[in-house]
Enzyme design. Structure first.
Site, PDB file in Angstrom:
ATOM      1  N   ARG A  59     -29.059  35.287  30.746  1.00  0.00           N
ATOM      2  CA  ARG A  59     -29.551  36.623  30.358  1.00  0.00           C
ATOM      3  C   ARG A  59     -29.387  36.847  28.854  1.00  0.00           C
ATOM      4  NH1 ARG A  59     -31.048  35.933  34.844  1.00  0.00           N
ATOM      5  NH2 ARG A  59     -31.051  37.406  36.576  1.00  0.00           N
ATOM      6  N   SER A  98     -30.972  44.456  38.215  1.00  0.00           N
ATOM      7  CA  SER A  98     -29.509  44.412  38.040  1.00  0.00           C
ATOM      8  C   SER A  98     -29.141  45.231  36.809  1.00  0.00           C
ATOM      9  CB  SER A  98     -29.032  42.971  37.816  1.00  0.00           C
ATOM     10  OG  SER A  98     -29.377  42.157  38.897  1.00  0.00           O
ATOM     11  N   GLU A 141     -26.989  45.022  31.473  1.00  0.00           N
ATOM     12  CA  GLU A 141     -28.110  44.101  31.230  1.00  0.00           C
ATOM     13  C   GLU A 141     -29.277  44.782  30.504  1.00  0.00           C
ATOM     14  OE1 GLU A 141     -29.737  41.231  34.326  1.00  0.00           O
ATOM     15  OE2 GLU A 141     -31.497  42.417  33.882  1.00  0.00           O
TER      16      GLU A 141
HETATM   17  P1  FAD Z   1     -39.400  45.766  28.813  1.00  0.00           P
HETATM   18  O1  FAD Z   1     -38.491  46.495  29.734  1.00  0.00           O
HETATM   19  O2  FAD Z   1     -40.640  46.467  28.379  1.00  0.00           O
HETATM   20  O3  FAD Z   1     -38.571  45.319  27.528  1.00  0.00           O
HETATM   21  C1  FAD Z   1     -37.308  44.699  27.677  1.00  0.00           C
HETATM   22  C2  FAD Z   1     -36.801  44.333  26.273  1.00  0.00           C
HETATM   23  O4  FAD Z   1     -37.661  43.343  25.711  1.00  0.00           O
HETATM   24  C3  FAD Z   1     -36.828  45.506  25.295  1.00  0.00           C
HETATM   25  O5  FAD Z   1     -35.749  45.338  24.408  1.00  0.00           O
HETATM   26  C4  FAD Z   1     -38.157  45.339  24.573  1.00  0.00           C
HETATM   27  O6  FAD Z   1     -38.157  45.926  23.288  1.00  0.00           O
HETATM   28  C5  FAD Z   1     -38.253  43.828  24.500  1.00  0.00           C
HETATM   29  N1  FAD Z   1     -39.647  43.350  24.498  1.00  0.00           N
HETATM   30  C6  FAD Z   1     -40.581  43.565  25.436  1.00  0.00           C
HETATM   31  N2  FAD Z   1     -41.721  42.931  25.105  1.00  0.00           N
HETATM   32  C7  FAD Z   1     -41.503  42.312  23.936  1.00  0.00           C
HETATM   33  C8  FAD Z   1     -42.289  41.500  23.057  1.00  0.00           C
HETATM   34  N3  FAD Z   1     -43.548  41.182  23.335  1.00  0.00           N
HETATM   35  N4  FAD Z   1     -41.705  41.045  21.923  1.00  0.00           N
HETATM   36  C9  FAD Z   1     -40.417  41.340  21.610  1.00  0.00           C
HETATM   37  N5  FAD Z   1     -39.639  42.103  22.391  1.00  0.00           N
HETATM   38  C10 FAD Z   1     -40.164  42.563  23.542  1.00  0.00           C
HETATM   39  N6  FAD Z   1     -34.747  40.095  35.420  1.00  0.00           N
HETATM   40  C11 FAD Z   1     -34.379  38.819  35.685  1.00  0.00           C
HETATM   41  O7  FAD Z   1     -34.063  38.055  34.772  1.00  0.00           O
HETATM   42  N7  FAD Z   1     -34.351  38.347  36.965  1.00  0.00           N
HETATM   43  C12 FAD Z   1     -34.665  39.108  38.022  1.00  0.00           C
HETATM   44  O8  FAD Z   1     -34.628  38.650  39.153  1.00  0.00           O
HETATM   45  C13 FAD Z   1     -35.061  40.456  37.780  1.00  0.00           C
HETATM   46  N8  FAD Z   1     -35.371  41.267  38.804  1.00  0.00           N
HETATM   47  C14 FAD Z   1     -35.737  42.558  38.556  1.00  0.00           C
HETATM   48  C15 FAD Z   1     -36.078  43.376  39.650  1.00  0.00           C
HETATM   49  C16 FAD Z   1     -36.461  44.684  39.446  1.00  0.00           C
HETATM   50  C17 FAD Z   1     -36.813  45.547  40.637  1.00  0.00           C
HETATM   51  C18 FAD Z   1     -36.532  45.212  38.132  1.00  0.00           C
HETATM   52  C19 FAD Z   1     -36.994  46.617  37.900  1.00  0.00           C
HETATM   53  C20 FAD Z   1     -36.196  44.409  37.032  1.00  0.00           C
HETATM   54  C21 FAD Z   1     -35.790  43.074  37.245  1.00  0.00           C
HETATM   55  N9  FAD Z   1     -35.442  42.227  36.191  1.00  0.00           N
HETATM   56  C22 FAD Z   1     -35.089  40.912  36.442  1.00  0.00           C
HETATM   57  C23 FAD Z   1     -35.459  42.711  34.804  1.00  0.00           C
HETATM   58  C24 FAD Z   1     -36.863  42.657  34.146  1.00  0.00           C
HETATM   59  O9  FAD Z   1     -37.865  42.496  35.103  1.00  0.00           O
HETATM   60  C25 FAD Z   1     -36.971  41.538  33.126  1.00  0.00           C
HETATM   61  O10 FAD Z   1     -35.987  41.678  32.136  1.00  0.00           O
HETATM   62  C26 FAD Z   1     -38.346  41.501  32.441  1.00  0.00           C
HETATM   63  O11 FAD Z   1     -38.463  40.373  31.628  1.00  0.00           O
HETATM   64  C27 FAD Z   1     -38.605  42.738  31.598  1.00  0.00           C
HETATM   65  O12 FAD Z   1     -39.968  42.714  31.219  1.00  0.00           O
HETATM   66  P2  FAD Z   1     -40.696  43.978  30.666  1.00  0.00           P
HETATM   67  O13 FAD Z   1     -42.046  43.549  30.202  1.00  0.00           O
HETATM   68  O14 FAD Z   1     -40.665  45.072  31.666  1.00  0.00           O
HETATM   69  O15 FAD Z   1     -39.775  44.333  29.423  1.00  0.00           O
HETATM   70  N1  EPU Z   2     -23.326  41.076  46.984  1.00  0.00           N
HETATM   71  C1  EPU Z   2     -22.520  41.905  47.719  1.00  0.00           C
HETATM   72  N2  EPU Z   2     -22.820  43.243  47.730  1.00  0.00           N
HETATM   73  C2  EPU Z   2     -23.870  43.760  47.041  1.00  0.00           C
HETATM   74  C3  EPU Z   2     -24.690  42.900  46.275  1.00  0.00           C
HETATM   75  C4  EPU Z   2     -24.395  41.545  46.271  1.00  0.00           C
HETATM   76  O1  EPU Z   2     -21.544  41.474  48.335  1.00  0.00           O
HETATM   77  O2  EPU Z   2     -24.071  44.974  47.103  1.00  0.00           O
HETATM   78  C5  EPU Z   2     -23.061  39.623  47.017  1.00  0.00           C
HETATM   79  C6  EPU Z   2     -24.136  38.905  47.861  1.00  0.00           C
HETATM   80  O3  EPU Z   2     -23.814  38.903  49.206  1.00  0.00           O
HETATM   81  C7  EPU Z   2     -24.150  37.538  47.269  1.00  0.00           C
HETATM   82  C8  EPU Z   2     -23.783  37.775  45.797  1.00  0.00           C
HETATM   83  O4  EPU Z   2     -23.200  39.067  45.730  1.00  0.00           O
HETATM   84  O5  EPU Z   2     -23.143  36.757  47.853  1.00  0.00           O
HETATM   85  C9  EPU Z   2     -24.971  37.668  44.856  1.00  0.00           C
HETATM   86  O6  EPU Z   2     -25.981  38.603  45.227  1.00  0.00           O
HETATM   87  P1  EPU Z   2     -27.542  38.305  44.992  1.00  0.00           P
HETATM   88  O7  EPU Z   2     -27.900  36.988  45.580  1.00  0.00           O
HETATM   89  O8  EPU Z   2     -28.287  39.501  45.445  1.00  0.00           O
HETATM   90  O9  EPU Z   2     -27.683  38.116  43.452  1.00  0.00           O
HETATM   91  P2  EPU Z   2     -27.054  38.871  42.194  1.00  0.00           P
HETATM   92  O10 EPU Z   2     -26.035  37.981  41.573  1.00  0.00           O
HETATM   93  O11 EPU Z   2     -26.636  40.251  42.564  1.00  0.00           O
HETATM   94  C10 EPU Z   2     -28.691  37.814  40.483  1.00  0.00           C
HETATM   95  C11 EPU Z   2     -29.519  38.299  39.331  1.00  0.00           C
HETATM   96  C12 EPU Z   2     -30.829  38.885  39.839  1.00  0.00           C
HETATM   97  C13 EPU Z   2     -31.595  37.795  40.584  1.00  0.00           C
HETATM   98  C14 EPU Z   2     -30.728  37.308  41.749  1.00  0.00           C
HETATM   99  C15 EPU Z   2     -31.362  36.139  42.469  1.00  0.00           C
HETATM  100  C16 EPU Z   2     -27.999  38.926  37.557  1.00  0.00           C
HETATM  101  C17 EPU Z   2     -27.354  40.029  36.797  1.00  0.00           C
HETATM  102  N3  EPU Z   2     -28.785  39.291  38.558  1.00  0.00           N
HETATM  103  O12 EPU Z   2     -28.327  38.958  41.256  1.00  0.00           O
HETATM  104  O13 EPU Z   2     -31.589  39.284  38.704  1.00  0.00           O
HETATM  105  O14 EPU Z   2     -32.811  38.280  41.070  1.00  0.00           O
HETATM  106  O15 EPU Z   2     -29.435  36.862  41.239  1.00  0.00           O
HETATM  107  O16 EPU Z   2     -31.265  35.002  41.681  1.00  0.00           O
HETATM  108  O17 EPU Z   2     -27.805  37.756  37.219  1.00  0.00           O
HETATM  109  C18 EPU Z   2     -31.950  41.124  37.222  1.00  0.00           C
HETATM  110  O18 EPU Z   2     -31.479  40.420  36.325  1.00  0.00           O
HETATM  111  O19 EPU Z   2     -32.400  42.279  37.011  1.00  0.00           O
HETATM  112  C19 EPU Z   2     -31.976  40.611  38.594  1.00  0.00           C
HETATM  113  C20 EPU Z   2     -32.398  41.334  39.643  1.00  0.00           C
END
Ligand code: FAD
Ligand code: EPU
Length: 338
Positions: free
Chosen positions: A164, A239, A334
């Site tokens: 991240r 997250s 994050e």
């Molecule tokens: P924004 O929210 O618009 O911007 C994020 C940051 O990037 C800001 O600082 C912005 O200024 C900068 N930025 C955006 N575009 C540019 C650009 N073109 N050039 C320079 N800077 C820029 N993240 C994960 O890693 N793994 C996950 O599994 C994951 N799951 C998610 C699930 C949900 C339901 C949600 C809501 C979010 C999740 N995220 C996850 C976080 C998010 O989706 C990612 O960080 C994604 O890359 C953000 O993209 P965005 O276009 O919405 O960025």
């Molecule tokens: N867990 C709990 N209780 C909860 C949530 C999670 O006990 O309420 C336990 C789960 O049972 C599991 C462990 O925590 O054993 C990990 O949970 P999960 O697999 O849901 O993944 P996470 O570590 O919570 C990370 C990323 C996610 C990504 C998933 C899948 C970060 C900060 N988050 O979540 O990314 O989608 O793994 O790879 O690394 C994001 O960055 O926004 C994001 C959603």
């Protein structure tokens, strides 16, 4: 290019906060971005690049120029027996891009299906899920220097990707707007199914006429839809905290009191599941006014309707302090706060 003043960002941030930008532009080209940054320099306001708004917390008055980076285009740049090189504009939707790569027989990102946001933001925090991060298939990116208006290319090393993390959250923070990203994907599928119940989900599905890569992509989508809230229904930014990385000695101590603590080996140290810590602290499904933690995933903070940034940030502080008191572990946010 049309410049808007006092423009509502309510639909451009996935928490759904009712916040307005002092200035806002929709940039469709590098030239648009150049014009926008010249305008911001004249008005003496900072420039904030915006993608899908899914990883930020917009708080207070936004005395800035928000540039919605909407540069489009996807292409296969080259293909040989081993790799398929693809390039996408920063404004392409990430999930649609992933599905397009699979249709192009370019594999590696199936586990990153359904991550919200756009291609241009993906390198900012080196998005990752289900055991894959973009750095695994990253080749280069192009970004516009906000000071000089020059385009610069960044290699894999220059991006300094980590968990991240990237140079764009550190030394290069606020200096660049990413315009396109090039990835080096695999010509043959090598499924990575070791995370959680992914393998089981994939094995349960019949392939039918679909390719295996699409089956994996759909399994990932289903798992995600089951445990993560849809921002269109319940505002959130995924997250809210990173999973904390601790030394072996810290983990051993924690394991004495909490034998079922969830931890994964990570670069010679241990990554703790922040969701488990919050859950175990009794805060899963917790509500403080209109802000809360999601009842299926405690790591996700949600807007139950009408919450503002102060409610969410107040709740985040409360969680950080409860988790610290209980486990002695600090949680780092994050999403970026503006
Ligand atoms: P924004 O929210 O618009 O911007 C994020 C940051 O990037 C800001 O600082 C912005 O200024 C900068 N930025 C955006 N575009 C540019 C650009 N073109 N050039 C320079 N800077 C820029 N993240 C994960 O890693 N793994 C996950 O599994 C994951 N799951 C998610 C699930 C949900 C339901 C949600 C809501 C979010 C999740 N995220 C996850 C976080 C998010 O989706 C990612 O960080 C994604 O890359 C953000 O993209 P965005 O276009 O919405 O960025
Ligand atoms: N867990 C709990 N209780 C909860 C949530 C999670 O006990 O309420 C336990 C789960 O049972 C599991 C462990 O925590 O054993 C990990 O949970 P999960 O697999 O849901 O993944 P996470 O570590 O919570 C990370 C990323 C996610 C990504 C998933 C899948 C970060 C900060 N988050 O979540 O990314 O989608 O793994 O790879 O690394 C994001 O960055 O926004 C994001 C959603």
């Amino acid at each position: 290019m049309r410049m808007f003043e006092n423009y509502s960002l309510e639909t451009l941030n996935t928490f759904g906060f009712k916040v307005s930008a002092r200035y806002f532009v929709e940039a469709e080209s590098v030239e648009d971005i150049r014009e926008a940054i010249a305008f911001a320099a004249r008005e003496n306001v900072p420039v904030v690049p915006l993608g899908g708004g899914s990883n930020l917390v917009l708080s207070g008055n936004q005395e800035a120029l928000f540039v919605h980076v909407n540069l489009r285009g996807k292409e296969v740049v080259s293909r040989d027996g081993e790799t398929v090189c693809v390039k996408a504009g920063a404004g392409e939707n990430w999930h649609e891009f992933v599905r397009w790569t699979l249709a192009e027989q370019a594999f590696g990102f199936e586990n990153l299906s359904l991550i919200p946001g756009n291609v241009g933001a993906a390198p900012i925090q080196n998005i990752g899920a289900y055991g894959v991060e973009i750095k695994d298939h990253f080749q280069s990116l192009e970004a516009l220097d906000i000071q000089t208006g020059e385009l610069k290319s960044f290699s894999l090393d220059e991006c300094q990707f980590g968990y991240r993390d990237s140079v764009f959250k550190n030394a290069a923070r606020d200096h660049f707007i990413i315009t396109s990203v090039t990835f080096s994907l695999d010509a043959e599928l090598s499924p990575r199914l070791d995370y959680g119940r992914l393998r089981q989900e994939v094995e349960q599905r019949s392939q039918g006429s679909q390719s295996e890569a699409f089956v994996i992509s759909e399994a990932v989508c289903d798992i995600r839809m089951e445990k993560l809230p849809d921002p269109m229904v319940l505002g959130n930014a995924g997250s809210f905290f990173k999973n904390p990385v601790v030394d072996e000695s810290v983990l051993s101590k924690l394991q004495r009191d909490f034998p079922d603590i969830v931890a994964y080996p990570f670069e010679g140290r241990w990554k703790l599941a922040a969701g488990w810590l919050i859950d175990r602290a009794g805060l899963k499904g917790f509500r403080q006014g209109a802000a809360g933690t999601y009842n299926k995933q405690a790591l996700v903070l949600v807007n139950h309707g009408g919450a503002g940034p102060d409610d969410v940030l107040g709740l985040a502080k409360h969680i950080q302090s409860v988790v610290f008191d209980r486990f002695g572990v600090e949680l780092e946010m994050e999403p970026r706060v503006y």
